[in-house]
Design an enzyme around this catalytic site. Structure first.
Site, PDB file in Angstrom:
ATOM      1  N   CYS A  65       0.834  -1.195   0.000  1.00 23.66           N
ATOM      2  CA  CYS A  65       0.000   0.000   0.000  1.00 23.66           C
ATOM      3  C   CYS A  65       0.874   1.253   0.000  1.00 23.66           C
ATOM      4  O   CYS A  65       1.899   1.302   0.676  1.00 23.66           O
ATOM      5  CB  CYS A  65      -0.902   0.000   1.236  1.00 23.66           C
ATOM      6  N   CYS A  69      -0.306   4.439   7.124  1.00 23.09           N
ATOM      7  CA  CYS A  69      -0.986   4.218   8.411  1.00 23.09           C
ATOM      8  C   CYS A  69      -0.058   3.427   9.345  1.00 23.09           C
ATOM      9  O   CYS A  69       0.325   2.294   9.038  1.00 23.09           O
ATOM     10  CB  CYS A  69      -2.284   3.456   8.179  1.00 23.09           C
ATOM     11  N   CYS A  72      -0.509  -0.335  10.416  1.00 27.05           N
ATOM     12  CA  CYS A  72      -0.873  -1.320   9.396  1.00 27.05           C
ATOM     13  C   CYS A  72       0.340  -2.073   8.867  1.00 27.05           C
ATOM     14  O   CYS A  72       1.332  -1.473   8.455  1.00 27.05           O
ATOM     15  CB  CYS A  72      -1.596  -0.620   8.253  1.00 27.05           C
ATOM     16  N   CYS A 109     -16.689  -9.763   4.085  1.00 22.59           N
ATOM     17  CA  CYS A 109     -16.071  -8.443   3.999  1.00 22.59           C
ATOM     18  C   CYS A 109     -14.931  -8.506   2.985  1.00 22.59           C
ATOM     19  O   CYS A 109     -13.928  -9.188   3.218  1.00 22.59           O
ATOM     20  CB  CYS A 109     -15.544  -8.024   5.365  1.00 22.59           C
ATOM     21  N   CYS A 142     -19.938  -6.728   2.328  1.00 18.93           N
ATOM     22  CA  CYS A 142     -19.389  -5.419   2.702  1.00 18.93           C
ATOM     23  C   CYS A 142     -18.084  -5.228   1.935  1.00 18.93           C
ATOM     24  O   CYS A 142     -17.296  -6.165   1.812  1.00 18.93           O
ATOM     25  CB  CYS A 142     -19.117  -5.370   4.208  1.00 18.93           C
ATOM     26  N   CYS A 202     -20.234   0.983   7.918  1.00 18.92           N
ATOM     27  CA  CYS A 202     -19.489   0.238   8.933  1.00 18.92           C
ATOM     28  C   CYS A 202     -18.230   1.035   9.209  1.00 18.92           C
ATOM     29  O   CYS A 202     -17.412   1.237   8.306  1.00 18.92           O
ATOM     30  CB  CYS A 202     -19.152  -1.160   8.398  1.00 18.92           C
ATOM     31  N   ARG A 272     -18.786  -4.802  17.005  1.00 19.09           N
ATOM     32  CA  ARG A 272     -18.047  -5.991  16.560  1.00 19.09           C
ATOM     33  C   ARG A 272     -16.648  -6.029  17.179  1.00 19.09           C
ATOM     34  O   ARG A 272     -15.907  -5.052  17.095  1.00 19.09           O
ATOM     35  CB  ARG A 272     -17.914  -5.972  15.036  1.00 19.09           C
TER      36      ARG A 272
HETATM   37  S1  SF4 Z   1      -4.890   0.788   6.633  1.00 17.84           S
HETATM   38 FE1  SF4 Z   1      -3.160  -0.219   5.575  1.00 17.84          FE
HETATM   39  S2  SF4 Z   1      -4.007  -0.944   3.605  1.00 17.84           S
HETATM   40 FE2  SF4 Z   1      -5.449   0.620   4.444  1.00 17.84          FE
HETATM   41  S3  SF4 Z   1      -4.783   2.596   3.549  1.00 17.84           S
HETATM   42 FE3  SF4 Z   1      -3.729   2.399   5.545  1.00 17.84          FE
HETATM   43  S4  SF4 Z   1      -1.724   1.449   5.034  1.00 17.84           S
HETATM   44 FE4  SF4 Z   1      -3.090   1.101   3.272  1.00 17.84          FE
END
Ligand code: SF4
Length: 421
Positions: A65, A69, A72, A109, A142, A202, A272
């Protein structure tokens, strides 16, 4: 206890507590824990009986990605040794979904890593939904594909998608500490786009990123105001190779208090237990079922959960029952509102402006973490476990690092091995 009596009375009426009451609940001690669970359990049973909704994650596209974040394992620069693969084909995704539905899941999901879908990605998801529905016409679908552009939510709705997940993750005030490539306002905008198109919203949070009690209360009230039909509560899994790898701030008791606060603020909303259930609640998972009415079955996006059969055994042993495919999850008054929204989508969003201003994705596109407000993580057990200095210190010390419980997913979608369901 006056606080619990007040919270219970309001919850049974479907009313939201005050911020002060929500904060006071988070400040209760371990001596009061079973009373807290019992009080939240009364509200849970009022609106959801003893039903447990099972949801099943299918990671359509894993890793790589471009977003940052902090929580993550799929983020830009992540050193976590997770599975990395591009889009599953519709038949592969349908096969994975089938395993979850066979195991008792009523919602599938579909999650893809990335900032947001292209129009070609929406085509892929459209084909995938068709393949899933061909096998199981009644299953709820979802999608969790990141930030939505104009008209993409409407296209997903037309494709037969029921709900869209995008978590707020944390408070508006701390969002900039956990991600810099998009904003809290971007996340709110996507939840509103989904809601405005008639998709069930959600949206949830991630606890354990070093946030304060005030941050938790902020994000949970923002989710209530945003009109989320489902609130996934993720407990940070501090993946090695991510910036939050050392953030082991949660205890099982703290997790139960957080779940109870979410339940009281969202008495008639699906709550959840999402990622981190096994890692942080551990042997107290069954108590979580007395508060939340929904869990994920089997594995998560990039980590493994306990065996699907163990989930089913736990539900039965705790005296709960798996919610059936034809049963309504939400209580009648909430389900009617959701149905009206689905039939007559609003032109301009969900109608209720969020108090704060940002949303995040949940179960699929992940819980987040982040260094919030400059708390000194880990240097004082009580501060890390209960950073609200205005309340009595909790009796529980900060959690030890249970890296032994974090297992990278090596089976199911994207592998040759059978899924866990
Ligand atoms: S949560 Fe993870 S997969 Fe989703 S946008 Fe952020 S870095 Fe990318």
């Amino acid at each position: 206890m006056d606080l619990l009596d007040t919270l219970t009375a309001k919850g049974l009426r479907g009313e939201t507590p005050t911020r002060e009451e929500a904060l006071a609940l988070l400040a209760t001690t371990d001596d009061e824990l079973l009373d807290v669970v019992a009080a939240a359990g009364r509200v849970r049973r009022r609106w959801f009986g003893r039903r447990v909704k099972l949801n099943y994650l299918v990671n359509l596209k894993s890793g790589l990605c471009p977003e940052d974040c902090s929580y993550c394992s799929q983020r830009l620069g992540s050193k976590a040794e997770i599975l990395k693969y591009t889009w599953l084909k519709p038949d592969q995704a349908a096969e994975a979904a089938k395993a979850g539905v066979s195991g008792g899941a009523k919602r599938v999901c579909l999650v893809a890593s990335g900032r947001g879908p292209t129009d070609r990605d929406i085509d892929r998801v459209t084909d995938t939904v068709a393949a899933i529905r061909e096998a199981d016409p009644a299953v709820e679908v979802c999608a969790c594909l990141g930030l939505l552009s104009d008209n993409q939510a409407e296209r997903l709705k037309a494709a037969g998608v029921d709900a869209y997940n995008h978590n707020l993750n944390t408070s508006e005030g701390t969002y900039g500490d956990i991600a810099t490539t998009h904003t809290y306002a971007d996340r709110v905008d996507t939840v509103q786009k989904a809601h405005g198109a008639g998709l069930s919203a959600c949206s949830g949070l991630i606890a354990g990123m070093g946030e304060s009690d005030e941050d938790l209360v902020d994000v949970v009230f923002a989710l209530r105001e945003l009109g989320s039909d489902s609130v996934p509560v993720n407990f940070l899994i501090p993946f090695e190779g991510t910036p939050l790898a050392k953030e082991w701030n949660l205890t099982p008791q703290r997790c139960l208090r957080i779940l109870a606060m979410v339940r009281f603020v969202n008495p008639d909303t699906e709550v959840r237990i999402a990622g981190g259930r096994e890692v942080h609640l551990r042997s107290l998972q069954p108590l979580g079922l007395h508060i939340a009415n929904s869990i994920f079955l089997g594995d998560y996006l990039t980590s493994e959960g306990q065996a699907g059969q163990a989930d089913l055994d736990m539900i039965r042993d705790a005296g709960f029952e798996v919610e059936g495919m034809g049963e309504s999850t939400l209580p009648r008054h909430r389900a009617d509102v959701a149905a009206d929204a689905a039939q007559a989508p609003a032109a301009g969003g969900c109608g209720t402006a969020p108090a704060a201003g940002g949303c995040g994705t949940g179960g699929g596109c992940g819980p987040c973490g982040g260094h919030a407000h400059g708390h000194a993580h880990g240097d004082a057990a009580t501060e890390a476990g209960h950073p609200d200095a205005g309340h009595d210190a909790p009796e529980t010390a900060a959690d030890e690092a249970r890296t032994d419980l974090v297992r990278v997913r090596r089976r199911g979608a994207g592998t040759e091995l059978a899924p866990n369901a």
